[in-house]
Design an enzyme around this catalytic site. Sequence first.
Site, PDB file in Angstrom:
ATOM      1  N   ASP A   1       0.849  -1.205   0.000  1.00 16.37           N
ATOM      2  CA  ASP A   1       0.000   0.000   0.000  1.00 16.37           C
ATOM      3  C   ASP A   1       0.878   1.245   0.000  1.00 16.37           C
ATOM      4  O   ASP A   1       2.039   1.197   0.413  1.00 16.37           O
ATOM      5  CB  ASP A   1      -0.876   0.030   1.271  1.00 16.37           C
ATOM      6  CG  ASP A   1      -1.820  -1.144   1.350  1.00 16.37           C
ATOM      7  OD1 ASP A   1      -2.142  -1.722   0.288  1.00 16.37           O
ATOM      8  OD2 ASP A   1      -2.221  -1.485   2.477  1.00 16.37           O
TER       9      ASP A   1
HETATM   10  N1  URA Z   1      -1.136  -5.885   4.095  1.00 14.28           N
HETATM   11  C1  URA Z   1      -1.632  -4.632   4.099  1.00 14.28           C
HETATM   12  O1  URA Z   1      -2.663  -4.360   4.715  1.00 14.28           O
HETATM   13  N2  URA Z   1      -0.953  -3.696   3.410  1.00 14.28           N
HETATM   14  C2  URA Z   1       0.208  -3.920   2.741  1.00 14.28           C
HETATM   15  O2  URA Z   1       0.782  -3.001   2.151  1.00 14.28           O
HETATM   16  C3  URA Z   1       0.704  -5.229   2.768  1.00 14.28           C
HETATM   17  C4  URA Z   1       0.008  -6.210   3.445  1.00 14.28           C
END
Ligand code: URA
Length: 230
Positions: free
Chosen positions: A101
């Site tokens: 993310d």
């Molecule tokens: N899980 C999440 O919630 N975000 C990420 O970036 C990776 C794994």
Amino acid sequence: MRLDKAVSQVTDLSRADVKRAARQERITVNGVAVTDPSVKVSDADEVCLDGEVLGAAGPRYFMLNKPLGYVCATKDGEHPIVLDLLDEPNLQKLHIAGRLDIDTTGLVLITDDGQWSHRIASPRHQCAKTYYAHLAEPIADDAVEKFEKGVWLNHEKTRTKPARLEILYRNEVRITITEGRYHQVKRMFAALGNKVLELHRESIGEIQLDELLSEGDYRPLTPEEIASIG
Ligand code: URA
């Protein structure tokens, strides 16, 4: 690998451009002009275009320490993209093996080898991904057990696969998952009534984020790291 594929992987030339360049005797292999684009070359061969030695022919693999605010996409109108951090030719041929993310930091693997990245992403291969998470609330006493059993996420038909939770401090944990569902780690803690404030990926399979890489830096993977994704 065929010469035209090898040259197009490490230059801005399409396969058709490479064929033309070969016909015009602009490409040499170990010092000898080669006009047949189907000739096989390996990493051991020195391939030159217009007298310039080209990088090793063959797939490319990198690890990058992703900073906050970068997106793991090939285009984004609003935010910088992770691939902007790479000073490599033919960026459009590379892809990210396991996205993070925009507000997650840490280990990102980048390659042009689709089969290799499939082994990281596909649930069948159960490749472990480990994250450090800083939580808004102290971790619940039964969290280790609940994650081990698998939790129900909103809008999902199956429980998550068993996840390993290591408690580092009241609201700091290390979590290892083997799937890659949408926002999985954040949603797993949300399922416990908690909230992730910071998330940082430390490893994928046996590949650890290199401590020597500052945020935004990257390096090629070693042959051992590449081979560890099996
Ligand atoms: N899980 C999440 O919630 N975000 C990420 O970036 C990776 C794994």
